[in-house]
Write a protein that holds these residues in place. Structure first.
Motif, PDB file in Angstrom:
ATOM      1  N   PHE A  41      34.231  41.422  38.727  1.00 25.81           N
ATOM      2  CA  PHE A  41      35.634  41.283  38.326  1.00 25.81           C
ATOM      3  C   PHE A  41      36.544  42.170  39.166  1.00 25.81           C
ATOM      4  O   PHE A  41      37.666  41.802  39.486  1.00 25.81           O
ATOM      5  CB  PHE A  41      35.793  41.619  36.842  1.00 25.81           C
ATOM      6  CG  PHE A  41      35.336  40.517  35.927  1.00 25.81           C
ATOM      7  CD1 PHE A  41      34.984  39.272  36.417  1.00 25.81           C
ATOM      8  CD2 PHE A  41      35.276  40.726  34.562  1.00 25.81           C
ATOM      9  CE1 PHE A  41      34.566  38.260  35.574  1.00 25.81           C
ATOM     10  CE2 PHE A  41      34.861  39.716  33.705  1.00 25.81           C
ATOM     11  CZ  PHE A  41      34.501  38.485  34.219  1.00 25.81           C
ATOM     12  N   MET A  42      36.055  43.355  39.509  1.00 26.17           N
ATOM     13  CA  MET A  42      36.888  44.263  40.303  1.00 26.17           C
ATOM     14  C   MET A  42      36.602  44.106  41.799  1.00 26.17           C
ATOM     15  O   MET A  42      37.112  44.880  42.601  1.00 26.17           O
ATOM     16  CB  MET A  42      36.661  45.709  39.864  1.00 26.17           C
ATOM     17  CG  MET A  42      37.019  45.938  38.413  1.00 26.17           C
ATOM     18  SD  MET A  42      36.624  47.575  37.819  1.00 26.17           S
ATOM     19  CE  MET A  42      38.132  48.436  38.197  1.00 26.17           C
ATOM     20  N   SER A 102      34.475  59.505  41.307  1.00 23.40           N
ATOM     21  CA  SER A 102      35.018  59.898  40.009  1.00 23.40           C
ATOM     22  C   SER A 102      33.899  60.068  38.989  1.00 23.40           C
ATOM     23  O   SER A 102      33.936  60.983  38.175  1.00 23.40           O
ATOM     24  CB  SER A 102      36.042  58.878  39.532  1.00 23.40           C
ATOM     25  OG  SER A 102      35.405  57.731  39.043  1.00 23.40           O
ATOM     26  N   LEU A 129      43.052  54.797  39.404  1.00 22.23           N
ATOM     27  CA  LEU A 129      41.967  54.511  38.462  1.00 22.23           C
ATOM     28  C   LEU A 129      41.018  55.697  38.338  1.00 22.23           C
ATOM     29  O   LEU A 129      40.480  55.964  37.259  1.00 22.23           O
ATOM     30  CB  LEU A 129      41.195  53.266  38.905  1.00 22.23           C
ATOM     31  CG  LEU A 129      41.998  51.975  38.904  1.00 22.23           C
ATOM     32  CD1 LEU A 129      41.105  50.795  39.232  1.00 22.23           C
ATOM     33  CD2 LEU A 129      42.672  51.746  37.569  1.00 22.23           C
ATOM     34  N   VAL A 130      40.819  56.414  39.442  1.00 18.74           N
ATOM     35  CA  VAL A 130      39.983  57.616  39.379  1.00 18.74           C
ATOM     36  C   VAL A 130      40.593  58.613  38.402  1.00 18.74           C
ATOM     37  O   VAL A 130      39.909  59.177  37.548  1.00 18.74           O
ATOM     38  CB  VAL A 130      39.829  58.232  40.789  1.00 18.74           C
ATOM     39  CG1 VAL A 130      39.275  59.629  40.706  1.00 18.74           C
ATOM     40  CG2 VAL A 130      38.928  57.362  41.643  1.00 18.74           C
ATOM     41  N   ILE A 154      39.920  57.543  34.865  1.00 21.42           N
ATOM     42  CA  ILE A 154      38.558  57.799  34.398  1.00 21.42           C
ATOM     43  C   ILE A 154      38.388  59.270  34.046  1.00 21.42           C
ATOM     44  O   ILE A 154      37.815  59.622  33.014  1.00 21.42           O
ATOM     45  CB  ILE A 154      37.549  57.348  35.465  1.00 21.42           C
ATOM     46  CG1 ILE A 154      37.518  55.823  35.470  1.00 21.42           C
ATOM     47  CG2 ILE A 154      36.172  57.925  35.206  1.00 21.42           C
ATOM     48  CD1 ILE A 154      36.524  55.248  36.380  1.00 21.42           C
ATOM     49  N   SER A 214      39.302  39.880  30.515  1.00 20.90           N
ATOM     50  CA  SER A 214      38.908  40.289  31.866  1.00 20.90           C
ATOM     51  C   SER A 214      38.600  39.073  32.726  1.00 20.90           C
ATOM     52  O   SER A 214      38.942  39.024  33.909  1.00 20.90           O
ATOM     53  CB  SER A 214      37.674  41.176  31.799  1.00 20.90           C
ATOM     54  OG  SER A 214      38.015  42.514  31.980  1.00 20.90           O
ATOM     55  N   LEU A 222      42.825  45.211  38.533  1.00 21.90           N
ATOM     56  CA  LEU A 222      41.919  46.362  38.571  1.00 21.90           C
ATOM     57  C   LEU A 222      42.169  47.266  37.375  1.00 21.90           C
ATOM     58  O   LEU A 222      41.241  47.723  36.700  1.00 21.90           O
ATOM     59  CB  LEU A 222      42.124  47.144  39.873  1.00 21.90           C
ATOM     60  CG  LEU A 222      41.602  46.484  41.142  1.00 21.90           C
ATOM     61  CD1 LEU A 222      41.911  47.364  42.343  1.00 21.90           C
ATOM     62  CD2 LEU A 222      40.123  46.233  41.053  1.00 21.90           C
ATOM     63  N   HIS A 233      40.778  45.736  34.243  1.00 19.98           N
ATOM     64  CA  HIS A 233      39.324  45.825  34.162  1.00 19.98           C
ATOM     65  C   HIS A 233      38.873  47.228  33.789  1.00 19.98           C
ATOM     66  O   HIS A 233      37.875  47.400  33.096  1.00 19.98           O
ATOM     67  CB  HIS A 233      38.681  45.394  35.474  1.00 19.98           C
ATOM     68  CG  HIS A 233      38.916  43.954  35.791  1.00 19.98           C
ATOM     69  ND1 HIS A 233      38.735  42.960  34.866  1.00 19.98           N
ATOM     70  CD2 HIS A 233      39.355  43.336  36.907  1.00 19.98           C
ATOM     71  CE1 HIS A 233      39.041  41.798  35.407  1.00 19.98           C
ATOM     72  NE2 HIS A 233      39.420  42.007  36.640  1.00 19.98           N
ATOM     73  N   ILE A 234      39.608  48.247  34.240  1.00 20.38           N
ATOM     74  CA  ILE A 234      39.264  49.625  33.860  1.00 20.38           C
ATOM     75  C   ILE A 234      39.426  49.805  32.356  1.00 20.38           C
ATOM     76  O   ILE A 234      38.586  50.424  31.694  1.00 20.38           O
ATOM     77  CB  ILE A 234      40.163  50.619  34.630  1.00 20.38           C
ATOM     78  CG1 ILE A 234      39.541  50.960  35.965  1.00 20.38           C
ATOM     79  CG2 ILE A 234      40.365  51.909  33.847  1.00 20.38           C
ATOM     80  CD1 ILE A 234      38.344  51.866  35.877  1.00 20.38           C
ATOM     81  N   ASP A 282      39.105  47.535  30.168  1.00 19.15           N
ATOM     82  CA  ASP A 282      37.949  46.841  29.603  1.00 19.15           C
ATOM     83  C   ASP A 282      36.693  47.699  29.722  1.00 19.15           C
ATOM     84  O   ASP A 282      35.908  47.833  28.790  1.00 19.15           O
ATOM     85  CB  ASP A 282      37.771  45.513  30.354  1.00 19.15           C
ATOM     86  CG  ASP A 282      36.648  44.678  29.769  1.00 19.15           C
ATOM     87  OD1 ASP A 282      36.409  44.791  28.563  1.00 19.15           O
ATOM     88  OD2 ASP A 282      36.026  43.913  30.523  1.00 19.15           O
ATOM     89  N   LEU A 283      36.538  48.307  30.888  1.00 23.63           N
ATOM     90  CA  LEU A 283      35.368  49.148  31.172  1.00 23.63           C
ATOM     91  C   LEU A 283      35.265  50.295  30.172  1.00 23.63           C
ATOM     92  O   LEU A 283      34.181  50.612  29.673  1.00 23.63           O
ATOM     93  CB  LEU A 283      35.550  49.726  32.585  1.00 23.63           C
ATOM     94  CG  LEU A 283      34.341  49.939  33.444  1.00 23.63           C
ATOM     95  CD1 LEU A 283      33.712  48.613  33.758  1.00 23.63           C
ATOM     96  CD2 LEU A 283      34.756  50.610  34.729  1.00 23.63           C
ATOM     97  N   ILE A 311      34.070  49.056  26.919  1.00 24.67           N
ATOM     98  CA  ILE A 311      32.630  48.762  26.968  1.00 24.67           C
ATOM     99  C   ILE A 311      31.838  49.995  26.562  1.00 24.67           C
ATOM    100  O   ILE A 311      30.802  49.896  25.908  1.00 24.67           O
ATOM    101  CB  ILE A 311      32.233  48.266  28.379  1.00 24.67           C
ATOM    102  CG1 ILE A 311      32.694  46.828  28.567  1.00 24.67           C
ATOM    103  CG2 ILE A 311      30.734  48.376  28.602  1.00 24.67           C
ATOM    104  CD1 ILE A 311      32.440  46.287  29.954  1.00 24.67           C
TER     105      ILE A 311
END
Lengths: 104, 390
Positions: free
Chosen positions: A51-52, A68, B48-49, B52, B96, B370, B373-374, B376-377, B380
């Motif tokens: 997906f990504m 990260s 995104l980093v 997280i 997603s 992106l 999806h993060i 979503d991640l 999860i």
């Protein structure tokens, strides 16, 4: 990215979700957390790779992103280690249940 | 983005189309669309980093408290409705899928489909929030709140009828829905086709919030009764896990005898190598016994003192309260990310109706994808860690 690939990734993710929920009705002892996190990591890998588009992305982006997780691991492991070593000195605090306090 | 666009718009209207000049979507400081796309994407990955690392603080808090008091997490997890969590996981996974598909549509320049996919993603986000609103309002009703407000009463766990908190949470969405319908009608009357094209999918999206609430209420009502009954009547059950909410059960004179006898049996069972689950349970009990210090009577010993309220009750602010504090922080921060995602997806939807994207310029769709999806991640990982603890 072809549509069939997106759909198959989605169905794989759904199947893994069903497995996670299903396995929650069993006891695996110490392996519980490991198993659950393992399934979650497989799901996360599927999302990231397809997906990504990480499987097709520039290696530099992949390195940045994976870095990260290295830092997260450092952070969590060091903190947990610290807690493990200091836990014996923690004084457990027990308080009354709120229901008893209110008397209702 | 918007300002550069405006600049480019004016630039374009001057009508340069020599070889070296840029297309309307390409900013001045980039040589090629590819360079622009790659720079944007690198920036997105860096963001995104930070996301997280931001969430890792909460995961770390979770790990510490779970390591210190595993039984609190096991006991309190019973209050989380697995069905609602599982449905939300499915909804987010589906969103997603539609998001990834939207990126594909932007690349292949299928505008109608792109708008549809973005609207589907937004609708899923709204269903997620609707289910979440049901979950939160139910917990607030029960008093399952962070330490400062924790007030769960196991003897009166039920709150019938529509929760006022659910009404508060739904109000902004209801106002938004009414506003969109009004906007739709006004622009229809004025003949503003663009506004109509934007308002139509957005009305559907906002309606899906209420679909989510309906779904959540159906699932909640089907499950909650048994759920709480099980916890409240935990004393009556002879099963090893039944007395989770009260620790050893030694604080309860009625079950004291039963629990100690139970423990002997459990010990025998735990001696068997295959029974890792029970052994784990025993270890947890032992560890808790050590933590509780003097409060715990050795297994099998006769209890002479009539003192009740030995402090192993988990239903307190500093135990269950802390669990719910972590629960609200993790899921709440995630929900804030969903709301932010809804905002940027709405922006994409407007731009997709405007047909801004093409095979050379789909960076915004890709980058928002992106981000989505993060989100979503993270769910999860949050879902099994919160809802599936035994």
């Amino acid at each position: 990215m072809p549509v069939w690939m997106l759909l198959s990734v989605f169905f794989a993710l759904t199947a893994l979700t069903i497995i996670t929920v299903w396995q929650a009705s069993f006891h695996f002892g110490d392996w519980d957390v490991a198993l659950v996190m393992g399934i979650a990591t497989v799901k996360a890998a599927l999302v990231m790779l397809f997906f990504m588009h990480l499987a097709y992305d520039k290696p530099f982006n992949v390195i940045i992103f994976l870095a990260s997780f290295v830092f997260v691991a450092l952070f969590v492991i060091l903190t947990i280690n610290d807690v493990r070593q200091n836990a014996p000195t923690f004084e457990p605090v027990y308080d009354e249940p709120p229901a008893v306090e209110s008397g209702s | 983005m918007a300002s550069t666009e405006a600049l480019l718009e004016t630039h374009d209207s001057h009508g340069h189309d020599h070889d070296h000049d840029h297309p309307p979507f390409l900013a001045h400081h980039f040589d090629t669309p590819e360079q622009q796309f790659d720079s944007g994407k690198l920036g997105m990955w860096l963001f995104l980093v930070t996301e997280i690392l931001f969430f890792s603080g909460l995961f770390c808090a979770y790990a510490i408290y779970r390591w210190l008091r595993p039984e609190v997490f096991i006991g309190c997890s019973e209050f989380l409705n697995t069905k609602l969590g599982a449905i939300n996981t499915g909804v987010l996974l589906f969103s997603s899928l539609t998001m990834a598909w939207a990126v594909r549509c932007a690349q292949t320049e299928e505008y109608k489909k792109l708008t549809g996919m973005l609207a589907a993603t937004l609708s899923c986000a709204m269903v997620f929030l609707g289910v979440k609103a049901v979950e939160y309002s139910h917990k607030i009703d029960l008093g399952l709140l962070p330490p400062a407000f924790y007030s769960y009463n196991p003897h009166a766990p039920h709150h019938e009828g529509l929760s006022p908190y659910l009404v508060y949470m739904a109000t902004p969405f209801a106002i938004g829905l009414v506003g969109l319908i009004l906007w739709f009608l006004v622009s229809k009357a004025k003949g503003n086709q663009f506004a109509v094209d934007v308002a139509k999918p957005m009305i559907v999206v906002f309606l899906f919030f209420f679909v989510g609430i309906g779904l959540g209420r159906v699932l909640e009502s089907g499950d909650s009764h048994d759920d709480h009954a099980a916890v409240v009547h935990a004393h009556d059950e002879a099963e090893a896990h039944a007395d989770r909410m009260t620790g050893h059960g030694v604080d309860n004179p009625v079950t004291r005898q039963g629990t100690t006898g139970d423990a002997g049996l459990l010990q025998r069972l735990a001696a068997d190598d295959a029974n890792t689950g029970i052994r784990n349970d025993m270890q947890a009990r032992e560890r808790q016994g050590i933590v509780a210090g003097t409060g715990v009577v050795p297994r099998g010993a006769e209890i002479a003192t009539p003192i009740d309220g030995v402090p192993v009750e988990l239903n307190t602010r500093s135990q269950a309260g802390v669990f719910f504090g972590i629960y609200y922080c993790m899921t709440g921060l995630h929900a804030i990310h969903i709301i932010a995602g809804i905002m940027v997806l709405t922006w994409l939807l407007v731009r997709s109706v405007r047909r801004d994207f093409n095979r050379q310029y789909f960076g915004p769709v890709d980058n928002v994808g992106l981000y989505w999806h993060i989100v979503d991640l993270i769910w999860i990982y949050v879902f099994p860690l919160m809802y599936l603890i035994r």
